[in-house]
Design an enzyme around this catalytic site. Structure first.
Site, PDB file in Angstrom:
ATOM      1  N   ASP A   8       3.021   8.433  12.084  1.00  0.00           N
ATOM      2  CA  ASP A   8       2.870   8.625  10.627  1.00  0.00           C
ATOM      3  C   ASP A   8       4.190   8.922   9.904  1.00  0.00           C
ATOM      4  OD1 ASP A   8       0.453   9.084  12.095  1.00  0.00           O
ATOM      5  OD2 ASP A   8      -0.481   9.920  10.303  1.00  0.00           O
ATOM      6  N   GLU A  39       0.612   5.823   6.478  1.00  0.00           N
ATOM      7  CA  GLU A  39      -0.352   6.411   5.529  1.00  0.00           C
ATOM      8  C   GLU A  39       0.221   7.550   4.692  1.00  0.00           C
ATOM      9  OE1 GLU A  39      -3.680   8.669   6.778  1.00  0.00           O
ATOM     10  OE2 GLU A  39      -2.457  10.095   7.864  1.00  0.00           O
ATOM     11  N   ASN A  67      -6.828   7.927   6.810  1.00  0.00           N
ATOM     12  CA  ASN A  67      -7.612   8.531   5.727  1.00  0.00           C
ATOM     13  C   ASN A  67      -6.868   8.609   4.400  1.00  0.00           C
ATOM     14  OD1 ASN A  67      -6.161  10.430   7.497  1.00  0.00           O
ATOM     15  ND2 ASN A  67      -6.730  11.945   5.970  1.00  0.00           N
ATOM     16  N   HIS A  68      -5.528   8.539   4.433  1.00  0.00           N
ATOM     17  CA  HIS A  68      -4.770   8.604   3.169  1.00  0.00           C
ATOM     18  C   HIS A  68      -4.573   7.240   2.514  1.00  0.00           C
ATOM     19  CE1 HIS A  68      -3.841  12.854   3.016  1.00  0.00           C
ATOM     20  NE2 HIS A  68      -3.514  12.833   4.301  1.00  0.00           N
TER      21      HIS A  68
HETATM   22 FE   LIG Z   1      -0.905  11.136   8.685  1.00  0.00          FE
HETATM   23 FE   LIG Z   2      -4.359  10.923   8.540  1.00  0.00          FE
END
Ligand SMILES: [Fe+2]
Ligand SMILES: [Fe+2]
Length: 263
Positions: A8, A39, A67-68
């Site tokens: 990430d 993300e 999720n982002h």
């Molecule tokens: Fe993340």
């Molecule tokens: Fe995440």
């Protein structure tokens, strides 16, 4: 084929260290294919079209999310801008495949690098996360239609158990199953008996003088008070967390997985 997967990418600190260190990593590890989870590219929350293009310009072939993905609404238009070209940048940006069908975007990319076919699948877990479709059954369906031998899976999930389970579930059927989302690298990288490389979490590429990327004072205050507060990206102790997976181009099985952390 040697694949670099970058965990990430968080805000400007994460983007900057990728820009600075990626050329050296590609050279030192003889990397053929680069995948990154983006993300958190936009100050920790989501990714914008210009930031996606910036990451593609650095040589990243495919960007996964989690999720982002919807935090920056412009990304919906970016998904919708994909024309007939199946290899356009907008097609190489993924969102988890097990979100409700009909949503913008897609969770699989199939391409070729140095004439070798590969696929990338983005999934999201359901434990302590939003109630998506079952990632296990969704990936079964996706694999039925993928012809490439090299298949790389990003399972974006909170629970270690769910990420380890996905590794075992897909062992022998894909090249690698790597976990993202928790932003903390785990020390369990291994090639499972069937030939699938696995790690529970690759870790974040961003500021570690933080709580998973966010200014630590703000997160501690949230734990102490439960008051709403705007989270801001931290900036210190920046690290790039990644894994290098070496695999057989004919069988798609992994030979090795190595954890790479640079500061
Ligand atoms: Fe993340
Ligand atoms: Fe995440």
């Amino acid at each position: 084929m040697r694949i670099l997967f970058i965990g990430d990418i968080f805000g400007r600190p994460g983007r900057t260290i990728v820009k600075d260190r990626l050329p050296g990593l590609v050279k030192d590890h003889s990397i053929d294919l680069i995948i990154a989870n983006g993300e958190n590219s936009a100050a920790g929350f989501g990714i914008t079209p210009p930031l996606a293009e910036e990451l593609f310009d650095l040589g990243i072939d495919v960007i996964t999310t989690g999720n982002h993905v919807w935090d920056k609404r412009e990304i919906i238009e970016y998904f919708e801008s994909a024309d007939g070209n199946p290899h356009s940048p907008a097609k190489r940006l993924l969102r988890p495949a097990n979100y409700a069908s009909g949503l913008p975007g897609w969770g699989v990319y199939e391409g070729k690098k140095n004439d070798v076919a590969y696929a990338v699948i983005n999934l999201q877990g359901r434990v302590f996360m939003v109630a998506n479709d079952d990632p296990f059954r969704v990936v079964d369906e996706l694999l039925k239609n993928i012809k490439a031998k090299i298949v790389f899976v990003d399972i974006h999930a909170e629970a270690t158990s769910e990420k380890v389970s996905m590794g075992w579930y897909l062992d022998g059927r894909v090249t690698a199953v790597v976990g993202t989302h928790t932003h903390i690298p785990t020390a369990d990288e291994r090639v499972l008996p069937g030939g699938t490389a696995h790690i529970t979490d690759v870790g974040m590429t961003g500021p570690y003088d933080s709580v998973i990327g966010v200014k630590k004072e703000l997160v501690i205050a949230r734990f102490l008070n439960n008051m709403p507060a705007r989270f801001e990206a931290a900036s210190g102790d920046v690290r790039l967390c990644a894994v290098v997976v070496d695999c057989n181009e004919i069988t798609g099985h992994a030979h090795s997985i190595e954890r790479v952390i640079v500061r």
